[in-house]
Write an enzyme that holds these catalytic residues in place. Structure first.
Site, PDB file in Angstrom:
ATOM      1  N   CYS A  12       0.836  -1.203   0.000  1.00 12.05           N
ATOM      2  CA  CYS A  12       0.000   0.000   0.000  1.00 12.05           C
ATOM      3  C   CYS A  12       0.870   1.251   0.000  1.00 12.05           C
ATOM      4  CB  CYS A  12      -0.929  -0.024   1.206  1.00 12.05           C
ATOM      5  SG  CYS A  12      -1.941   1.462   1.339  1.00 12.05           S
ATOM      6  N   CYS A  22      -0.397   4.095   2.144  1.00 11.55           N
ATOM      7  CA  CYS A  22      -0.181   3.912   3.586  1.00 11.55           C
ATOM      8  C   CYS A  22       1.282   4.162   3.956  1.00 11.55           C
ATOM      9  CB  CYS A  22      -0.511   2.482   4.026  1.00 11.55           C
ATOM     10  SG  CYS A  22      -1.981   1.774   3.333  1.00 11.55           S
ATOM     11  N   ASP A  23       2.199   3.620   3.182  1.00 15.43           N
ATOM     12  CA  ASP A  23       3.599   3.557   3.610  1.00 15.43           C
ATOM     13  C   ASP A  23       4.571   4.388   2.787  1.00 15.43           C
ATOM     14  OD1 ASP A  23       2.870   1.774   5.606  1.00 15.43           O
ATOM     15  OD2 ASP A  23       3.027   0.055   4.270  1.00 15.43           O
TER      16      ASP A  23
END
Ligand code: NDP
Length: 309
Positions: free
Chosen positions: A133, A136-137
């Protein structure tokens, strides 16, 4: 065990549905499944969930949602649904412990799972260089070098997102062409810091304590096969997601990938009292906050439905 409302899944959609249903006095039961807390629990920090100006640890966020659901009377059971019979009401569900449940209303919030290549190194470096992701990261790879595996629209989107943060982005594509839509291909081509490595597969990852590089092979099995190491700090998988819907077949309608199809932008599946929320019914956004919102909608619909009985 018979219950009014059964919620299957314990990600942001499932817990939010439980909070709303609990407050409505429906005493929901949650079957939390194989990955309690859902996909977020495999990431580290969440910075884009509203309400946390400094960000929040993903596991803490999910634990808080769980406690909030329990506060309003949700019963949470560590079981995974493996089979269902929705041919008539009450709907029947069986879990991995061979227990049978029946419910007048069911909220399916089983999420989706990112696909992985199946390399042992993906497990080894999960959370320390391996991610599925970028939204997300990606932030953790500012000014670094990252690779994205895949040649579809998701991979292009992830690569473009990462290109705004990282110094250099490599796309590892197994075919000699991208599968993505024309417009996404053009955007990737126009981005100076993305390099597409066609006809390339990943053999493994290496690094002390975290990812420092990938072992790659160009034109595997051909006369001009070439093996080499690429130095990277992050390895992002974007080879597709698999919605966890198979145990609800053939009762709910799914698209060709397995995402549950709902009516318009409502969580209604077409089967009275059965609702789908979160990533299992969302091929597009796949965000925790969106999943939470759809969980709320499903609970409101379930309440209306149960009152109508
Ligand atoms: P896709 O199935 O379209 O693409 C998956 C990519 O991963 C392909 O390039 C595929 O290669 C590659 N791949 C699959 N398995 C492996 C493997 N084991 N090793 C190496 N590479 C692998 O999935 P997406 O998630 O990209 O997209 C899913 C759907 O969602 C599509 O319909 C897409 O159009 C849509 N979507 C649309 C977006 C948009 O419109 N903005 C954004 C994101 C998704 P190969 O080509 O060789 O099979």
């Amino acid at each position: 065990m018979n219950t009014q409302l059964l919620i299957v899944g314990s990600g942001p959609a499932g817990y939010t549905a439980a909070i709303y249903a609990g407050r409505a006095g429906l005493h929901p039961t949650i079957l939390e499944g194989l990955q309690p807390g859902g996909q977020l629990t495999i990431t580290t920090e969440v910075e884009n969930f509203p309400g946390f100006p400094q960000g929040v640890d993903a596991n803490e966020l999910m634990f808080n949602m769980r406690q909030q659901a329990e506060r309003f009377g949700a019963e949470i059971l560590s079981e995974t649904v493996v089979r269902t019979d929705f041919s008539q009401r009450p709907y029947r569900l069986w879990t991995d412990t061979d227990r049978e449940y029946s419910a007048d209303s069911v909220i399916i919030a089983t999420g989706a799972s990112a696909k992985y290549l199946g390399l042992a190194d993906e497990q080894k470096y999960m959370g320390s260089g391996v991610s599925a992701c970028a939204t997300c990261d990606g932030f953790f790879y500012r000014k670094k070098r990252v690779a994205v595996v895949g040649g579809g629209d998701t991979a292009c989107e992830e690569a473009l997102y990462l290109a705004g943060l990282a110094d250099r982005v490599f796309m590892i594509v197994r075919k000699p062409f991208l599968r993505a839509s024309q417009i996404m291909q053009q955007r990737v081509e126009a981005q100076a810091n993305i390099e597409v490595l066609f006809e390339t597969n990943t053999l493994g990852l290496f690094g002390e304590g975290g990812v420092e590089g990938a072992h790659l092979v160009f034109r595997k099995g051909e006369a001009d096969e070439k093996r080499y190491d690429l130095s990277i700090d992050g390895f992002f998988l974007a080879i597709g997601h698999k919605p966890n819907s198979e145990m609800f077949l053939p009762w709910v309608k799914v698209d060709e990938t397995g995402y549950i199809q709902t009516e318009g932008d409502s969580p209604r599946t077409g089967l009275p009292g059965v609702f789908a929320a979160g990533d299992v019914a969302d091929p597009h956004y796949r965000q925790a906050v969106v999943a939470a919102g759809s969980g709320a909608k499903a609970a409101i619909e379930a309440e209306k439905y149960l009152k109508s009985l």
